[in-house]
Design an enzyme around this catalytic site. Structure first.
Site, PDB file in Angstrom:
ATOM      1  CG  HIS A 128      -1.716   1.127   1.219  1.00 32.57           C
ATOM      2  ND1 HIS A 128      -3.084   0.661   0.787  1.00 32.57           N
ATOM      3  CD2 HIS A 128      -1.366   2.414   2.018  1.00 32.57           C
ATOM      4  CE1 HIS A 128      -3.786   1.965   1.356  1.00 32.57           C
ATOM      5  NE2 HIS A 128      -2.461   2.969   1.381  1.00 32.57           N
ATOM      6  CD  GLU A 129       1.160   3.207   3.618  1.00 32.85           C
ATOM      7  OE1 GLU A 129       1.383   4.360   3.316  1.00 32.85           O
ATOM      8  OE2 GLU A 129       0.505   3.283   4.451  1.00 32.85           O
TER       9      GLU A 129
ATOM     10  CG  HIS B 204       0.928   6.138  -0.736  1.00 25.39           C
ATOM     11  ND1 HIS B 204      -0.661   7.072  -0.851  1.00 25.39           N
ATOM     12  CD2 HIS B 204      -0.145   5.628   0.307  1.00 25.39           C
ATOM     13  CE1 HIS B 204      -1.663   6.640  -0.454  1.00 25.39           C
ATOM     14  NE2 HIS B 204      -1.321   5.780   0.398  1.00 25.39           N
TER      15      HIS B 204
ATOM     16  CD  GLU C  91      -6.028   5.305  -0.017  1.00 25.18           C
ATOM     17  OE1 GLU C  91      -5.013   6.426   0.318  1.00 25.18           O
ATOM     18  OE2 GLU C  91      -6.197   4.255   1.159  1.00 25.18           O
TER      19      GLU C  91
HETATM   20 ZN    ZN Z   1      -2.857   5.360   1.814  1.00 24.28          ZN
END
Ligand code: ZN
Length: 514
Positions: free
Chosen positions: A273-274, A277, A308
């Protein structure tokens, strides 16, 4: 020889160099924050607050300087300059940022920061003690201050107060638009969750719960980051309580994750997830080959929803796919040894795609996650307008959880006290989580058409073509386009709930057969 419009405008050059200094100041603040969340010893906290507030004050002062306003006005008058599309996009955003920052009186900025930091401390204790009444007066204060802030910004014509706050995170989006997307989404998700509940049998998830040492999980996470083409020479991966990504400077994008012995997919999905980003941050033209755009809106991300979309795409659309595990499972078995001994691909795929209503948003699965967001969006909108009172928050929260997810909330700790956001004034922020899921699914439908063998590539652990696509279509444009423009440019359509629903309904059919 023709001179470029930017070179011919000393005002524009000065404006860009002031913006560069403002951005550098805020990046120092980010660095202080990253350090506080990772390596700073606990006793450093008190002085760190002083350092951080000093930097924030310097940044606000610098960014709202009258000289900046004068330069913006001068550039706006220069027709030759504004005729350049990229410059026009920069000017649109320079104007917008300047207007917003100067609309807030500095005493309100200071009060929001001070009360927010106190309220956050009270929230921690109240959550620990499961005591909503302790937190209620502070929540009241934060909503009062947020109302004042929204009134300083002013609602768009025909809009409502909530829009003024939402605009900070998702420029141009309104509560009414969000409602029109969320309403059909809620109806169909409720139906989906009920269908799954009727099946009455969930995939076995025992294999996810083997204890695996943090250093092994870390090594596996780094291997996945490399495959995703996250540049570790221009980034890091560290450990923290609440995972985040900080794209703090050109050549310096930092990711954090957390390791839980009893669930290795938690850290893996947190890291992916990170890294989603992080890839966005690394793909922004902060250091371009022809022109260094650092500090300019053209080198910044569009909105939290678009940001996101990048993280959720890597975490879910890639990371929870059968193709991903085709590649990753043999590698995980090699790294983790006997812990994953007999697990086959199908078991793994089903285990990471379980749909089961739960109490905590950050632990929710893909099928139920957005319902958690909707509860918060409806409640903060009603609290801000005054239609709901702070004292009614627990009852309203619990009623919605029963209604949307069919579960009873046993206590406020696992109910309305679970999120930190409202305590420090992040109101209007929650919807961007669901917007991210929606954008991700809508972009994905286009991506699989434009990279026809993407699935085969993913099953071989080849993510380069996907990263390049994202870089070309999204990352490299910075803030050139607004979120709705970008969505139309890429997918040909306005944002809609349909692609996400198609994706989730397909997944549930695959995993649960309904
Ligand atoms: Zn996030």
């Amino acid at each position: 020889m023709t001179t470029s419009p930017t070179a011919a405008s000393p005002a524009y050059q000065e404006l860009c160099s002031l913006a560069r200094r403002s951005t550098a100041l805020s990046s120092i603040g980010q660095l202080l924050n990253w350090d506080q969340e990772t390596y700073m010893p606990p006793a450093g906290g008190a002085f760190r607050a002083e350092q951080s507030s000093l930097i924030a004050e310097l940044h606000h002062k610098h960014a709202t300087d009258k000289r900046v306003g004068d330069l913006i006005a001068a550039c706006e008058q220069d027709r030759h300059l504004i005729a350049n599309n990229a410059v026009a996009a920069n000017m649109r955003e320079f104007r917008r940022d300047y207007e917003r920052l100067t609309k807030l009186p500095s005493d309100l900025v200071a009060e929001l920061a001070k009360v927010g930091s106190q309220a956050q401390e009270v929230w921690k204790e109240a959550r620990e003690k499961n005591d909503f009444n302790m937190f209620a007066p502070w929540l009241e204060k934060m909503f009062d201050l947020s109302r004042k802030k929204a009134d300083c910004y002013g609602a768009p014509s025909g809009g409502e107060r909530y829009d003024a706050l939402l605009d900070e995170y998702e420029p141009g989006m309104t509560a009414r638009e969000i409602e029109s997307i969320f309403t059909p989404l809620r109806t169909r998700l409720t139906d989906l969750v009920q269908r799954v509940a009727k099946v009455g049998k969930h995939p076995d998830t025992a294999m996810l719960k083997h204890a695996i040492p943090a250093d092994k999980q870390h090594a596996f996470g780094l291997m996945v980051l490399k495959a995703m083409k996250f540049d570790l020479d221009a980034g890091r991966l560290d450990v923290t309580t609440h995972p985040f990504c900080s794209g703090l400077a050109p050549g310096d994008t930092r990711l954090t994750t957390r390791y839980r012995d009893e669930s290795f997919t938690d850290a893996l999905y947190g890291t992916m997830h990170e890294a989603g980003h992080g890839l966005y941050e690394q793909g922004l033209p902060k250091v371009a080959t022809r022109e260094d755009l650092y500090g300019q809106p053209l080198a910044e991300s569009i909105s939290l929803g678009i940001h996101e979309s990048q993280s959720r795409m890597w975490e879910n659309l890639v990371g929870r796919s059968r193709e991903f595990w085709t590649w990753a499972l043999p590698l995980a078995k090699k790294e983790y040894g006997s812990a994953l001994g007999n697990v086959d691909l199908n078991d793994m795929y089903k285990a990471v795609n379980t749909v089961k209503p739960s109490l905590i948003r950050v632990e929710a699965d893909e099928g139920t996650y957005n319902m958690h967001v909707m509860v918060r969006f409806e409640m903060e909108r009603a609290l801000l307008s005054g239609a709901m009172k702070v004292k009614d928050v627990p009852a309203e929260w619990n009623r919605r959880y029963k209604d949307y997810l069919g579960i009873d909330v046993p206590d406020n700790r696992r109910g309305c006290l679970q999120d930190v956001h409202w305590s420090f004034g992040l109101i209007g922020y929650f919807p961007t989580y669901t917007l991210g899921n929606l954008y991700a699914a809508q972009f994905w439908e286009t991506i699989v058409q434009q990279i026809p063998d993407l699935k085969a590539q993913i099953s071989r652990g080849e993510f380069g073509a996907l990263r390049e696509w994202l870089r070309e279509k999204i990352h490299k444009h910075g803030k050139h386009y607004r979120a709705d423009e970008l969505c139309k440019n890429i997918t040909g359509k306005a944002l809609s709930a349909d692609p996400l629903l198609r994706y989730l309904e397909g997944k549930v059919k695959d995993v649960y057969g309904v």
